[in-house]
Design a protein around this motif. Structure first.
Motif, PDB file in Angstrom:
ATOM      1  N   PRO A  23      -0.873  -5.859  -2.125  1.00  0.00           N
ATOM      2  CA  PRO A  23      -0.381  -4.489  -1.982  1.00  0.00           C
ATOM      3  C   PRO A  23       0.882  -4.382  -1.141  1.00  0.00           C
ATOM      4  O   PRO A  23       1.174  -5.256  -0.311  1.00  0.00           O
ATOM      5  N   ALA A  24       1.639  -3.321  -1.353  1.00  0.00           N
ATOM      6  CA  ALA A  24       2.842  -3.051  -0.571  1.00  0.00           C
ATOM      7  C   ALA A  24       3.186  -1.582  -0.718  1.00  0.00           C
ATOM      8  O   ALA A  24       2.823  -0.947  -1.704  1.00  0.00           O
ATOM      9  N   ILE A  25       3.857  -1.051   0.292  1.00  0.00           N
ATOM     10  CA  ILE A  25       4.378   0.317   0.210  1.00  0.00           C
ATOM     11  C   ILE A  25       5.888   0.212   0.099  1.00  0.00           C
ATOM     12  O   ILE A  25       6.541  -0.328   0.995  1.00  0.00           O
ATOM     13  N   ILE A  26       6.436   0.677  -1.012  1.00  0.00           N
ATOM     14  CA  ILE A  26       7.850   0.457  -1.312  1.00  0.00           C
ATOM     15  C   ILE A  26       8.549   1.807  -1.442  1.00  0.00           C
ATOM     16  O   ILE A  26       7.997   2.738  -2.018  1.00  0.00           O
TER      17      ILE A  26
ATOM     18  N   THR B 211      -1.126   2.155  -8.784  1.00  0.00           N
ATOM     19  CA  THR B 211       0.031   2.683  -8.051  1.00  0.00           C
ATOM     20  C   THR B 211      -0.316   4.072  -7.537  1.00  0.00           C
ATOM     21  O   THR B 211      -1.081   4.794  -8.159  1.00  0.00           O
ATOM     22  N   LEU B 212       0.257   4.418  -6.393  1.00  0.00           N
ATOM     23  CA  LEU B 212      -0.127   5.655  -5.713  1.00  0.00           C
ATOM     24  C   LEU B 212       1.088   6.185  -4.960  1.00  0.00           C
ATOM     25  O   LEU B 212       1.706   5.447  -4.201  1.00  0.00           O
ATOM     26  N   THR B 213       1.438   7.455  -5.183  1.00  0.00           N
ATOM     27  CA  THR B 213       2.526   8.048  -4.421  1.00  0.00           C
ATOM     28  C   THR B 213       2.003   8.459  -3.059  1.00  0.00           C
ATOM     29  O   THR B 213       1.061   9.240  -2.974  1.00  0.00           O
ATOM     30  N   LEU B 214       2.581   7.926  -1.997  1.00  0.00           N
ATOM     31  CA  LEU B 214       2.127   8.313  -0.664  1.00  0.00           C
ATOM     32  C   LEU B 214       2.904   9.495  -0.147  1.00  0.00           C
ATOM     33  O   LEU B 214       2.368  10.354   0.530  1.00  0.00           O
TER      34      LEU B 214
ATOM     35  N   TYR C  49       7.848   7.191  -1.964  1.00  0.00           N
ATOM     36  CA  TYR C  49       7.148   6.100  -1.292  1.00  0.00           C
ATOM     37  C   TYR C  49       5.904   5.765  -2.109  1.00  0.00           C
ATOM     38  O   TYR C  49       4.981   6.580  -2.188  1.00  0.00           O
TER      39      TYR C  49
ATOM     40  N   HIS D 273       2.741   3.227  -3.136  1.00  0.00           N
ATOM     41  CA  HIS D 273       1.862   2.121  -2.767  1.00  0.00           C
ATOM     42  C   HIS D 273       1.453   1.427  -4.067  1.00  0.00           C
ATOM     43  O   HIS D 273       0.916   2.060  -4.967  1.00  0.00           O
ATOM     44  N   GLY D 274       1.734   0.142  -4.157  1.00  0.00           N
ATOM     45  CA  GLY D 274       1.385  -0.599  -5.365  1.00  0.00           C
ATOM     46  C   GLY D 274       0.306  -1.615  -5.063  1.00  0.00           C
ATOM     47  O   GLY D 274       0.211  -2.121  -3.946  1.00  0.00           O
ATOM     48  N   MET D 275      -0.508  -1.912  -6.057  1.00  0.00           N
ATOM     49  CA  MET D 275      -1.625  -2.830  -5.848  1.00  0.00           C
ATOM     50  C   MET D 275      -1.234  -4.258  -6.177  1.00  0.00           C
ATOM     51  O   MET D 275      -1.685  -5.192  -5.532  1.00  0.00           O
TER      52      MET D 275
END
Lengths: 136, 118
Positions: free
Chosen positions: A40-43, A68-71, A81, A83-85
């Protein structure tokens, strides 16, 4: 391509991506723990959206895709921003999100128009005015 | 009658697919390490599971009125699961729930206020 064709082709493309992402996430959850590929990473992804509709829709579509998730978004700096798995590199996630956004904007707008994105990373400095900073 | 049987069978298949998706999402809740992975993987998979069950029920009892009801239900279900996941993840980040150790890049951390005061 004509506008209605773009809308329909976007819907099919999104349905395909959605199902593929589901299969991907399901397969990873069912793997034994030490073989799981989660990375995972927050890009910060530069975005080309402009109106409220476009921002809302792109962040909903990103979140709706499993994995994938919009933070958060910053309309001021034009950044999503995400967050991807399964993020192997920053570029791969950015390319994936931007392809989705390109297709979505072409489907939403009668004329695709301006699809440019900011290329430099924003300088974020906290200010005491309530300006999308992380303090409530 | 023949078409009716096929639709009924397909409906059962969809309902079981939906149940399987929800079960996998439940397993994911235990196996994934942090809030954000759970929200992104599980929140929307569960949405898909409910949508598949609705499609299955529609196939087993098809009418045009039910088709409209099912479409509205699926769209509302997917939208609310997306918005809910975002709200949960964002509030978790604002309340200092840090991503798991394996998270290799965190661009949002650069915007945190306590990052400037240190």
């Amino acid at each position: 391509m004509m506008w209605p064709v773009r809308i329909i082709s976007f819907m099919f493309w999104y349905a395909k991506e959605f199902l593929l992402a589901n299969v991907h996430v399901t397969a990873d959850i069912l793997r034994p723990r030490r073989k799981m590929k989660t990375n995972p990473a927050i890009i910060a992804v530069p975005a080309a959206s402009k109106t409220d509709t476009e921002w809302t829709l792109i962040s909903c579509l990103i979140t709706l895709t499993p994995g994938t998730l919009t933070l958060s978004i910053s309309r001021e700096h034009k950044i999503l921003y995400v967050h991807g798995m399964f993020v192997d590199s920053r570029e791969s996630l950015v390319a994936e999100i931007q392809e989705m956004e390109d297709r979505m904007l072409r489907a939403l707008r009668r004329q695709p128009g301006d699809l440019s994105r900011p290329t430099e990373a924003p300088v974020v400095v906290p200010s005491d005015e309530h300006e999308g900073s992380d303090e409530p | 009658m023949e078409l009716h049987t096929i639709a009924h069978g397909a409906g059962v298949v969809f309902i079981f697919l939906g149940i399987a998706t929800i079960i996998v999402a439940g397993i994911g809740l235990f196996k994934l390490p942090d809030l954000y992975l759970r929200a992104s993987a599980v929140g929307t998979s569960a949405g898909l599971g409910v949508a598949a069950i609705v499609v299955g029920a529609l196939l087993m009892d098809f009418s045009w009125l039910n088709l409209i009801k099912a479409s509205v239900a699926i769209i509302a279900q997917l939208l609310t699961s997306a918005v809910g996941s975002m709200a949960i993840a964002r509030s978790g980040y604002l309340n200092n729930s840090m991503p798991a150790e394996i998270t290799h890049t965190d661009d949002l951390l650069k915007t945190r206020r306590d990052n400037f005061e240190s």
